[in-house]
Design an enzyme around this catalytic site. Structure first.
Site, mmCIF file in Angstrom:
data_model
loop_
_atom_site.group_PDB
_atom_site.id
_atom_site.type_symbol
_atom_site.label_atom_id
_atom_site.label_comp_id
_atom_site.label_asym_id
_atom_site.label_seq_id
_atom_site.Cartn_x
_atom_site.Cartn_y
_atom_site.Cartn_z
ATOM 1 N N PHE A 165 0.827 -1.201 0.000
ATOM 2 C CA PHE A 165 0.000 0.000 0.000
ATOM 3 C C PHE A 165 0.864 1.255 0.000
ATOM 4 O O PHE A 165 1.880 1.319 0.708
ATOM 5 C CB PHE A 165 -0.870 0.068 1.263
ATOM 6 C CG PHE A 165 -1.754 -1.110 1.507
ATOM 7 C CD1 PHE A 165 -3.052 -1.138 1.022
ATOM 8 C CD2 PHE A 165 -1.304 -2.201 2.259
ATOM 9 C CE1 PHE A 165 -3.890 -2.217 1.267
ATOM 10 C CE2 PHE A 165 -2.125 -3.285 2.510
ATOM 11 C CZ PHE A 165 -3.422 -3.299 2.018
ATOM 12 N N ASP A 166 0.439 2.260 -0.731
ATOM 13 C CA ASP A 166 0.920 3.616 -0.524
ATOM 14 C C ASP A 166 0.266 4.133 0.759
ATOM 15 O O ASP A 166 -0.697 3.542 1.266
ATOM 16 C CB ASP A 166 0.536 4.470 -1.726
ATOM 17 C CG ASP A 166 0.982 5.918 -1.588
ATOM 18 O OD1 ASP A 166 2.048 6.163 -0.985
ATOM 19 O OD2 ASP A 166 0.268 6.801 -2.086
ATOM 20 N N GLY A 167 0.788 5.249 1.284
ATOM 21 C CA GLY A 167 0.251 5.778 2.532
ATOM 22 C C GLY A 167 -0.823 6.831 2.318
ATOM 23 O O GLY A 167 -2.022 6.554 2.410
ATOM 24 N N PHE A 276 -1.346 -0.838 -4.232
ATOM 25 C CA PHE A 276 -2.360 0.204 -4.313
ATOM 26 C C PHE A 276 -1.715 1.573 -4.113
ATOM 27 O O PHE A 276 -1.014 1.795 -3.120
ATOM 28 C CB PHE A 276 -3.437 -0.007 -3.241
ATOM 29 C CG PHE A 276 -4.223 -1.279 -3.400
ATOM 30 C CD1 PHE A 276 -5.239 -1.373 -4.344
ATOM 31 C CD2 PHE A 276 -3.952 -2.389 -2.606
ATOM 32 C CE1 PHE A 276 -5.973 -2.548 -4.499
ATOM 33 C CE2 PHE A 276 -4.678 -3.561 -2.743
ATOM 34 C CZ PHE A 276 -5.688 -3.638 -3.694
ATOM 35 N N ASP A 278 -2.427 6.048 -5.136
ATOM 36 C CA ASP A 278 -3.383 7.010 -5.670
ATOM 37 C C ASP A 278 -2.884 7.734 -6.911
ATOM 38 O O ASP A 278 -3.658 8.439 -7.559
ATOM 39 C CB ASP A 278 -3.752 8.047 -4.592
ATOM 40 C CG ASP A 278 -2.572 8.929 -4.223
ATOM 41 O OD1 ASP A 278 -2.684 10.171 -4.336
ATOM 42 O OD2 ASP A 278 -1.528 8.391 -3.806
#
Length: 302
Positions: A165-167, A276, A278
């Site tokens: 995951f991105d943060g 994932f 954004d």
């Protein structure tokens, strides 16, 4: 007796997530739904090739084989098509030995009401509008990259599911990221330093990470899931992230605070079944080496 989805991790996937339907999708876009339906019926005997989310789905379903006291993961097909196109799909599912028995064929109606009806924890689709509506409804969702290299993990031996995951704007809200975009790096770092003890607000994937963490605790000693945080943050902005995860009582197994270094090679080394983020620039580069999905920002009116 009714089949209860409570306590299960519910994953909704589009047909283009699970299988490679690039040819079929071109027919749909150029000739319409009727031509697409006819093509699928004429090719019912042909097994579909794995798509960008195939490895993740297969890996998640493998949790049920190790679970004690019943299955823990439910995968549901979510499609705008009608049931007439389902024969080839479920024959392909059976060919690969995937235990998927439930599906929604909405006949062109929006999918979000059905995602909510099933209590979906994660929705993956190549349709940006569907994913945006899911995000706006509070469901963790990602636009899966379909222009990836062939065969990401399709034939690999599954010993552990790896999800990265991105943060900001994924696990956490985009509040701090907006400061960075508006005022620059120095203002961002000062904000994070000043608020180091204040947990970040939850982003669209916070509850999904919490659900994964809960599953990890169930399998302590033989953990089938490994998670990673792969973020452009670096010190001193890392501290607020660490304290936020503590406040949520969740863990990530690996964390990479890259400070602008490319995420691509780190994700390849981690061996992510999916990543994932954004930002399209990150998912596009990541998709060269691992499956990736872009998480759209929640509509301000959503």
């Amino acid at each position: 007796m009714a089949y209860d989805l409570d306590g299960r991790l519910v994953i909704g996937v589009s047909t283009r997530t699970l299988f490679d339907l690039s040819c079929e999708n071109r027919i749909f876009e150029r000739q319409g739904l009727e031509a697409y339906r006819k093509y699928q019926i004429e090719h019912e005997e042909e097994v579909l090739k794995p798509g960008p989310g195939f490895a993740l789905v297969r890996a998640l379903l493998s949790i049920n084989e190790a679970a004690v006291g019943g299955s823990r993961v439910e995968v549901i097909i979510m499609s705008h098509n009608n049931a007439d196109t389902s024969v080839r799909l479920f024959r392909s599912i059976a060919y690969y030995g995937l235990h998927i028995t439930r599906a929604v064929f909405s006949g062109g109606s929006p999918l979000v009401p059905y995602l909510n009806a099933f209590g979906t924890d994660l929705f993956l689709s190549a349709n940006e509008e569907d994913v945006q509506q899911a995000i706006d409804s509070g469901i963790a969702a990602g636009i899966i990259c379909t222009d990836r290299r062939e065969g990401h993990f399709a034939d690999s031996v599954i010993d552990q599911i790896r999800i990265a995951f991105d943060g900001d704007a994924v696990l956490f809200s985009d509040e701090s990221e907006r400061i960075f975009k508006r005022d620059g790096l120095e203002a961002f770092e000062e904000n994070e330093r000043r608020l180091a003890d204040s947990p970040l607000k939850e982003g669209p994937f916070a509850n999904f990470l919490k659900a994964l963490s809960s599953l990890q605790r169930e399998f302590e000693g033989r953990i089938p899931i490994r998670t990673a945080l792969v973020t452009s943050r670096c010190a001193p902005a890392h501290e607020r992230v660490v304290r936020t995860l503590r406040a949520w009582n969740v863990r990530v197994d690996e964390a990479f605070f890259l400070g602008g270094v490319s995420k691509r090679n780190v994700l390849a080394a981690f061996g992510a079944h999916i990543f994932f983020d954004d930002q399209e620039i990150h998912t596009r580069r990541a998709a060269e080496v691992v499956p990736a999905a872009r998480v759209p920002l929640r509509s301000r009116a959503g």
